[in-house]
Design an enzyme around this catalytic site. Structure first.
Site, PDB file in Angstrom:
ATOM      1  N   LYS A 260       0.799  -1.227   0.000  1.00  0.00           N
ATOM      2  CA  LYS A 260       0.000   0.000   0.000  1.00  0.00           C
ATOM      3  C   LYS A 260       0.834   1.281   0.000  1.00  0.00           C
ATOM      4  O   LYS A 260       0.291   2.372   0.087  1.00  0.00           O
ATOM      5  CB  LYS A 260      -0.946   0.010   1.197  1.00  0.00           C
ATOM      6  CG  LYS A 260      -0.270  -0.020   2.566  1.00  0.00           C
ATOM      7  CD  LYS A 260      -1.321   0.014   3.669  1.00  0.00           C
ATOM      8  CE  LYS A 260      -0.667   0.071   5.047  1.00  0.00           C
ATOM      9  NZ  LYS A 260      -1.663   0.171   6.126  1.00  0.00           N
TER      10      LYS A 260
ATOM     11  N   ASP B  37      -4.189  -3.086   0.358  1.00  0.00           N
ATOM     12  CA  ASP B  37      -4.282  -3.100   1.811  1.00  0.00           C
ATOM     13  C   ASP B  37      -4.854  -4.470   2.166  1.00  0.00           C
ATOM     14  O   ASP B  37      -5.992  -4.785   1.800  1.00  0.00           O
ATOM     15  CB  ASP B  37      -5.214  -1.985   2.290  1.00  0.00           C
ATOM     16  CG  ASP B  37      -5.269  -1.881   3.814  1.00  0.00           C
ATOM     17  OD1 ASP B  37      -5.001  -2.903   4.491  1.00  0.00           O
ATOM     18  OD2 ASP B  37      -5.593  -0.804   4.325  1.00  0.00           O
TER      19      ASP B  37
ATOM     20  N   TYR C 220       7.717 -10.436   5.875  1.00  0.00           N
ATOM     21  CA  TYR C 220       7.733 -10.679   7.309  1.00  0.00           C
ATOM     22  C   TYR C 220       7.234  -9.494   8.129  1.00  0.00           C
ATOM     23  O   TYR C 220       7.117  -9.576   9.337  1.00  0.00           O
ATOM     24  CB  TYR C 220       9.134 -11.092   7.786  1.00  0.00           C
ATOM     25  CG  TYR C 220      10.170 -10.005   7.772  1.00  0.00           C
ATOM     26  CD1 TYR C 220      10.301  -9.130   8.847  1.00  0.00           C
ATOM     27  CD2 TYR C 220      11.038  -9.857   6.698  1.00  0.00           C
ATOM     28  CE1 TYR C 220      11.268  -8.139   8.847  1.00  0.00           C
ATOM     29  CE2 TYR C 220      12.005  -8.869   6.698  1.00  0.00           C
ATOM     30  CZ  TYR C 220      12.125  -8.023   7.766  1.00  0.00           C
ATOM     31  OH  TYR C 220      13.086  -7.052   7.770  1.00  0.00           O
TER      32      TYR C 220
ATOM     33  N   LYS D  67       2.974 -11.542  12.981  1.00  0.00           N
ATOM     34  CA  LYS D  67       3.365 -12.951  12.894  1.00  0.00           C
ATOM     35  C   LYS D  67       2.190 -13.907  12.781  1.00  0.00           C
ATOM     36  O   LYS D  67       2.108 -14.706  11.853  1.00  0.00           O
ATOM     37  CB  LYS D  67       4.205 -13.318  14.111  1.00  0.00           C
ATOM     38  CG  LYS D  67       4.551 -14.805  14.150  1.00  0.00           C
ATOM     39  CD  LYS D  67       5.284 -15.171  15.403  1.00  0.00           C
ATOM     40  CE  LYS D  67       5.531 -16.658  15.462  1.00  0.00           C
ATOM     41  NZ  LYS D  67       6.159 -17.092  16.691  1.00  0.00           N
TER      42      LYS D  67
END
Length: 328
Positions: A18, A50, A78, A82
């Site tokens: 985004k 998004d 990453y 998580k």
């Protein structure tokens, strides 16, 4: 760099993010990344996405199919939270099995970026690795087939499999201690208490017995009662996990669902065996989740549900919830 190398190898790259305007301290956008890939004699498609907007995701997929004819590999950055990323990887890997490979990549240590400078201040870079290690690890994933999917990969581990032995080349300052990645936590600590599954329970801790109060009668207790009636040996065999629930609010406390013991066991208090997954949420949201009125993924992404432990086993719990929905 990994994207540029992949592009040189003939890969078509879709940049789905985004960032369309560069931040003064965080340079780069989806468009500048696309330009770098095309400068490396590759093909790139920048898409404004998004991940919280399902329509934007669908639009990006459609644009990729129209421009390149399809998608083979989905690489999740990453920087996504998580557990949210983990749930997405597991779900999409299963949904697109045989069509698109979906994997997650995590750094073992802190990576030096402009964001780290902002958060850690001057000198933080000496305790970080270069972004090159992520690029090389990502390229290792890109080279694999579609059958390599649903994996949670640590950069250092996959590079060791590639034969890399000298990781000092990735350090900003070789020899300096490195900051570990704070998101790579361990599974919950071993449970030290032993409890029975019904009635007034006795716990054993440090060789002494402690009494745990009985749970108050209410919707949570009723939910676990229905859960118990839904258990069978086939479900236990297919799941093989112990779930611990830390519930806040009225009728809350610690509850467990043991799908490793024969026939399955539910109860109030800590589980008799180490929990594989610990879920924390309010009693109200817990009941909604088990009755199908609140999707686990939405609960997690909205912060209503916190999860520690094995995410693959957390996903399996949804099967039991689906069986219970009609009864709640």
């Amino acid at each position: 760099m990994a994207l540029q190398i992949a592009a040189k190898d003939g890969a078509n790259i879709v940049i789905a993010a985004k960032t369309t305007q560069a931040h003064p301290k965080l340079p780069g956008t989806i468009y500048t990344t696309a330009e770098e890939i095309e400068a490396a004699v590759g093909k790139a498609l920048p898409c404004i996405v998004d991940v919280r907007d399902e329509q934007q995701i669908s639009d990006a997929v459609e644009k990729a199919v129209q421009k390149f004819g399809g998608i083979d590999i989905l690489h999740c950055a990453y920087t996504i939270a998580k557990y949210g990323m983990s749930m997405c990887v597991l779900g999409m890997a299963e949904e697109f099995k045989g069509e698109i490979a979906v994997n997650a990549l995590w750094p073992k240590t802190a990576i030096h970026t402009a964001a780290m400078d902002m958060l850690g201040g001057s000198g933080i870079e000496s305790q970080c690795r270069k972004v090159d290690i992520i690029e090389d690890a990502a390229y290792s994933i890109f080279k694999k087939t579609k059958n390599f999917t649903g994996n949670f990969i640590i950069d250092e581990n996959i590079l060791k499999e590639e034969g890399i032995k000298n990781f000092d080349v990735y350090a900003i300052k070789p020899g300096q201690p490195l900051i570990p990645n704070f998101f790579l936590d361990d599974v919950p600590d071993a449970t030290t208490k032993k409890v029975e599954s019904h009635g007034d329970t006795a716990a054993v801790k440090d060789g002494k017995q402690e009494r745990q109060p009985q749970p108050r009668s209410g919707p949570v207790e009723e939910t676990f009662h229905i859960a118990k009636n839904s258990l069978n040996d086939d479900l236990v065999k297919a799941t093989q996990a112990v779930y611990q629930f830390e519930l806040s609010g009225e009728d809350g406390g610690t509850w467990f669902l043991d799908l490793k013991s024969k026939g399955g066991v539910v109860g109030f208090g800590d589980p008799p065996n180490q929990a594989d997954v610990v879920m924390s949420m309010s009693t109200e949201d817990f009941v909604k989740m088990f009755s199908g009125k609140l999707k686990p993924t939405l609960a997690f992404m909205s912060g209503k549900l916190k999860i520690k432990g094995n995410m693959a086993l957390a996903i399996k719990l949804e099967k039991l919830m689906n069986q219970m929905n009609a009864k709640l």
